[in-house]
Design a protein around this motif. Structure first.
Motif, mmCIF file in Angstrom:
data_model
loop_
_atom_site.group_PDB
_atom_site.id
_atom_site.type_symbol
_atom_site.label_atom_id
_atom_site.label_comp_id
_atom_site.label_asym_id
_atom_site.label_seq_id
_atom_site.Cartn_x
_atom_site.Cartn_y
_atom_site.Cartn_z
ATOM 1 N N THR A 116 11.448 44.083 -3.310
ATOM 2 C CA THR A 116 11.820 43.132 -2.019
ATOM 3 C C THR A 116 12.595 41.972 -2.939
ATOM 4 O OG1 THR A 116 9.752 43.786 -1.150
ATOM 5 C CG2 THR A 116 10.867 41.709 -0.498
ATOM 6 N N TRP A 117 13.547 41.511 -2.284
ATOM 7 C CA TRP A 117 14.510 40.392 -2.901
ATOM 8 C C TRP A 117 13.950 39.134 -2.335
ATOM 9 C CZ3 TRP A 117 18.909 41.621 -6.048
ATOM 10 C CH2 TRP A 117 19.814 40.438 -6.362
ATOM 11 N N ARG B 4 13.073 44.202 6.810
ATOM 12 C CA ARG B 4 12.992 45.465 6.327
ATOM 13 C C ARG B 4 14.284 46.118 6.569
ATOM 14 N NH1 ARG B 4 7.159 46.196 5.147
ATOM 15 N NH2 ARG B 4 6.006 44.544 6.077
ATOM 16 N N GLY B 5 15.036 46.156 5.764
ATOM 17 C CA GLY B 5 16.623 46.716 6.072
ATOM 18 C C GLY B 5 16.491 48.397 6.000
ATOM 19 N N VAL C 265 13.012 38.955 1.845
ATOM 20 C CA VAL C 265 12.037 37.750 2.232
ATOM 21 C C VAL C 265 12.656 36.438 1.956
ATOM 22 C CG1 VAL C 265 10.301 38.115 0.298
ATOM 23 C CG2 VAL C 265 9.667 37.093 2.367
ATOM 24 N N PHE C 266 12.763 35.629 2.962
ATOM 25 C CA PHE C 266 13.094 34.325 2.936
ATOM 26 C C PHE C 266 11.812 33.380 2.768
ATOM 27 C CE2 PHE C 266 16.118 36.949 4.850
ATOM 28 C CZ PHE C 266 17.387 36.692 4.297
ATOM 29 N N THR C 267 11.636 32.679 1.612
ATOM 30 C CA THR C 267 10.254 32.203 1.574
ATOM 31 C C THR C 267 10.129 30.378 1.416
ATOM 32 O OG1 THR C 267 10.635 32.154 -0.868
ATOM 33 C CG2 THR C 267 9.585 33.939 -0.132
ATOM 34 N N ASP D 75 17.481 33.294 -6.877
ATOM 35 C CA ASP D 75 16.657 34.463 -6.104
ATOM 36 C C ASP D 75 15.825 35.037 -7.165
ATOM 37 O OD1 ASP D 75 18.265 33.589 -3.904
ATOM 38 O OD2 ASP D 75 19.248 35.615 -4.052
ATOM 39 N N THR D 76 14.780 35.758 -6.713
ATOM 40 C CA THR D 76 14.101 36.643 -7.621
ATOM 41 C C THR D 76 13.762 38.094 -6.767
ATOM 42 O OG1 THR D 76 12.194 36.773 -9.280
ATOM 43 C CG2 THR D 76 11.760 35.686 -7.041
ATOM 44 N N THR D 77 12.672 38.834 -7.568
ATOM 45 C CA THR D 77 12.338 39.860 -6.671
ATOM 46 C C THR D 77 10.689 39.869 -6.808
ATOM 47 O OG1 THR D 77 12.167 41.450 -8.394
ATOM 48 C CG2 THR D 77 14.209 41.545 -7.073
#
Length: 224
Positions: free
Chosen positions: A197-198, A148-149, A157-159, A206-208
């Motif tokens: 959120t990326w 949470r920057g 988020v790294f999923t 990537d997506t959001t």
């Protein structure tokens, strides 16, 4: 995926250069490695210079070049599948980093997990904090990492292999595993994080969360 204001899109190719995103407080670098096109992520705290590597997937030489002079304090493995930790022994030996993974997948890794992490735990990247989110289904111990920057940086988020553009991770057509994964992803990611959120997955682009949210019911209906 459209670019952010810095031009970062998250599109990388095996053998190509990393993509780097400089945010207030944290730099995120992404590299694709191996015949499986795995993504590895190097997160570096602006204040201290400390780094954390997410998934030492393969190709130790490419990862060492990617890491360069960064001071890697920890390597987090998102889950126990072989393609996400083949370079872990070499990276840990070279860096002296601690190893982190969920206990349910720890036995699948090629080195001992020195710092097990579970749902609700945190991982320090220098002065920055990653939140551990347990997402059951792709594997028993899959985790995501949330940063949470704050203002000007947003949420990231790294999923691993639990969430991709277009759906959740592979559950081998097991309806119970699929239901568990889509429930966890909906409750623990979509239910708690904003649409901007990326999302940084274990393979591919990537997506959001906002781009994927309208399709949750469709994913449930199709069963994968």
């Amino acid at each position: 995926m459209s670019a952010d204001s810095s031009g970062y899109t998250g599109d990388v190719e095996v053998g190509g250069p990393p993509a780097t995103r400089v945010l207030p407080g944290l730099t995120i670098a992404k590299l694709a490695v191996s015949e499986m096109a795995n993504n590895a992520y190097l997160l570096t705290d602006e204040a201290t210079g400390d780094s954390v590597l997410v998934d030492a997937a393969a190709d130790p030489a490419a990862l060492q070049a990617f890491i360069g002079d960064a001071r890697v304090t920890a390597v987090v493995t998102t889950h126990g599948h072989w393609d996400h930790h083949r370079a872990l022994p070499e990276v840990v030996a070279a860096s002296g980093a601690v190893t982190m993974a969920h206990p349910a997948d720890a036995a699948d890794l090629p080195v001992p997990v020195t710092h097990p992490v579970e749902h609700g735990d945190t991982v320090a990247v220098g002065d920055q904090v990653l939140e551990v989110v347990h997402l059951r289904g792709h594997t028993p111990g899959s985790v995501a990492l949330v940063w949470r920057g704050g203002e000007g940086a947003g949420t990231h988020v790294f999923t691993g292999d639990s969430l991709f553009p277009g759906g959740v991770g592979n559950t081998q057509q097991d309806p119970q595993r699929f239901a568990q994964l889509v429930d966890d992803v909906e409750e623990r990611l979509f239910g708690t994080l904003p649409d901007d959120t990326w999302v940084y997955p274990g393979h591919g682009s990537d997506t959001t969360l906002g781009a994927e949210r309208p399709h949750l019911a469709e994913w449930r209906a199709r069963g994968w």
